[in-house]
Design an enzyme around this catalytic site. Structure first.
Site, mmCIF file in Angstrom:
data_model
loop_
_atom_site.group_PDB
_atom_site.id
_atom_site.type_symbol
_atom_site.label_atom_id
_atom_site.label_comp_id
_atom_site.label_asym_id
_atom_site.label_seq_id
_atom_site.Cartn_x
_atom_site.Cartn_y
_atom_site.Cartn_z
ATOM 1 N N GLN A 86 0.818 -1.204 0.000
ATOM 2 C CA GLN A 86 0.000 0.000 0.000
ATOM 3 C C GLN A 86 0.856 1.260 0.000
ATOM 4 O O GLN A 86 2.045 1.227 0.333
ATOM 5 C CB GLN A 86 -0.918 0.004 1.220
ATOM 6 N N GLU A 143 -0.208 0.997 13.745
ATOM 7 C CA GLU A 143 0.155 2.276 14.367
ATOM 8 C C GLU A 143 0.633 2.091 15.802
ATOM 9 O O GLU A 143 1.200 2.997 16.391
ATOM 10 C CB GLU A 143 -1.029 3.247 14.390
ATOM 11 N N ASP A 163 0.726 -7.999 12.226
ATOM 12 C CA ASP A 163 0.420 -7.041 11.167
ATOM 13 C C ASP A 163 1.177 -7.433 9.911
ATOM 14 O O ASP A 163 2.352 -7.799 9.967
ATOM 15 C CB ASP A 163 0.784 -5.616 11.587
ATOM 16 N N ASP A 196 0.558 -12.601 8.259
ATOM 17 C CA ASP A 196 -0.864 -12.619 7.938
ATOM 18 C C ASP A 196 -1.656 -13.037 9.179
ATOM 19 O O ASP A 196 -1.479 -14.149 9.688
ATOM 20 C CB ASP A 196 -1.085 -13.602 6.793
ATOM 21 N N ASP A 214 -8.051 -5.028 14.393
ATOM 22 C CA ASP A 214 -7.869 -3.628 14.006
ATOM 23 C C ASP A 214 -7.302 -3.623 12.591
ATOM 24 O O ASP A 214 -6.133 -3.309 12.363
ATOM 25 C CB ASP A 214 -6.920 -2.930 14.987
ATOM 26 N N PRO A 223 -6.933 -6.208 1.407
ATOM 27 C CA PRO A 223 -6.270 -7.363 2.011
ATOM 28 C C PRO A 223 -7.017 -7.968 3.190
ATOM 29 O O PRO A 223 -6.720 -9.080 3.601
ATOM 30 C CB PRO A 223 -4.929 -6.777 2.482
#
Length: 383
Positions: A86, A143, A163, A196, A214, A223
């Site tokens: 991304q 984040e 993540d 994943d 999240d 995704p």
């Protein structure tokens, strides 16, 4: 690359030479993959100054819903980069520092605490009614702010965050340290796994007290769509201890959904109802709740789900939706101790407001019978 020249020329007109060199290097160094779609628009626009003349400004535009865009003047661009998954931007707007991925605002300095406290604390507090939460899983959360909120709970002994995009974590640590940063990563209870989340849940031997998703919105070609299906929820339920809770962000949850509007031209762009239904097809109780996120341009939805030992699911759900505010505050005090004063948004009264859905939204959820499956996904608006 012709699309970049209006940006570069506009910046040059403000004599920001060093900034121009910085942005030019960033923009040119990361070619756009042909398979990547984006809703990001950054351009220049004329703005009248106090002397009646005109000057160029840097503008960010974001699609919110069909026919509706946010347009924000940018005060600063910290970085523009890409991962293999991304586009990633960190900018400063009227909402302060802002993380943007693929043209979608992920969180801002102004209101990120509203999102992250709402996602995390209701589920951990619900679990604490039965058993103090000790093991927690976060899918996504790059984040690090979701992890920050989980680690406020004194009973948490192990937090695993999975993540897919390591670049988001790196960018957030560098440019958004207030979101969690090294304080999270250096906590001995925290474990970061780059991978994943769907695959991890299917392969791990861990059983968790709380699972928090999240993740990216359920958009077409996104995704995260597999993480919103009944198949995934069904398997994830086997990874939760008795008394545990599953919670996910659920996208836009407008107080007046399109389906209850009298305007035929308004499109249904939400997946909040289907997520409530899908989790309800797996767990005894599925509860949708919302809070306003100004930088997202809408009320935002969350859904928590759990199995209950109560004879009546309805009584259990009702008790949690409309508890005495003092009961929530007491649980928070027990769980957070001195960290309670760090919360800016969530408390007992706010809990009652979040679970008290406005009548049009309740009507929408009651009427929507759709369930999300691998063979029948349901997508949010994606521009």
């Amino acid at each position: 690359l012709m699309w970049m020249w209006p940006i570069l020329l506009g910046l040059a007109s403000r004599a920001q030479t060093s900034f121009l060199q910085h942005c030019s290097a960033l923009l040119i160094s990361y070619p756009r993959p042909s398979s990547l779609t984006t809703r990001r628009t950054m351009t220049t626009a004329p703005l009248d100054d106090q002397n009646g003349g005109a000057r160029d400004i840097f503008v960010f535009k974001e699609d919110i819903s069909p026919g509706l865009k946010y347009e924000m003047q940018l005060k600063r661009v910290f970085t523009r980069t890409q991962s293999q998954y991304q586009d990633i931007d960190v900018v400063e707007s009227c909402f302060g520092k802002t993380l943007i991925t693929d043209g979608l605002t992920q969180s801002t300095e102004f209101d990120e605490f509203c999102y992250h406290e709402s996602l995390v604390h209701p589920s951990l507090i619900k679990c604490a009614q039965v058993r103090p939460p000790e093991t927690v899983f976060i899918g996504g959360g790059g984040e690090l702010a979701t992890a920050r909120e989980v680690l406020r709970h004194q009973t948490v002994k192990k937090l695993i965050m999975v993540d897919l995009d390591e670049k988001v974590v790196e960018v957030s640590k560098q440019y958004l340290p207030e979101w969690g940063g090294d304080n999270v990563c250096n906590d001995p209870r925290f474990e970061l796994v780059i991978g994943d989340a769907h695959e991890y849940i299917h392969n791990t031997e861990f059983i968790f007290d709380v699972i928090i998703m999240d993740i990216s919105d359920p958009v077409e070609a996104g995704p995260g769509i597999a993480l919103y299906t009944r198949e995934f929820y069904d398997f994830a339920s086997s990874k939760i201890n008795p008394g545990g809770v599953f919670v996910t962000q659920a996208g836009m949850a407008s107080a007046v959904p399109a389906t209850v509007s009298d305007l035929d031209s308004v499109e249904d762009t939400m997946s909040f109802g289907p997520i409530v239904n899908t989790l309800g097809s797996v767990f005894d109780v599925s509860l949708g709740y919302t809070t306003n996120i100004p930088s997202f341009g809408s009320d935002w939805g969350f859904v928590m789900a759990y199995n209950t030992q109560q004879q009546s699911r309805e009584i259990d759900a009702s008790t949690w939706q409309t508890p005495p505010a003092e009961a929530i505050d007491s649980l928070l005090k027990t769980q957070l101790g001195d960290e309670l004063d760090s919360l800016k948004h969530y408390d007992g009264l706010t809990h009652c407001r979040m679970f008290a859905l406005p009548k049009p939204l309740r009507t929408y959820v009651k009427a929507d019978k759709r369930i999300m499956t691998k063979s029948n996904p349901i997508f949010m608006y994606s521009g």
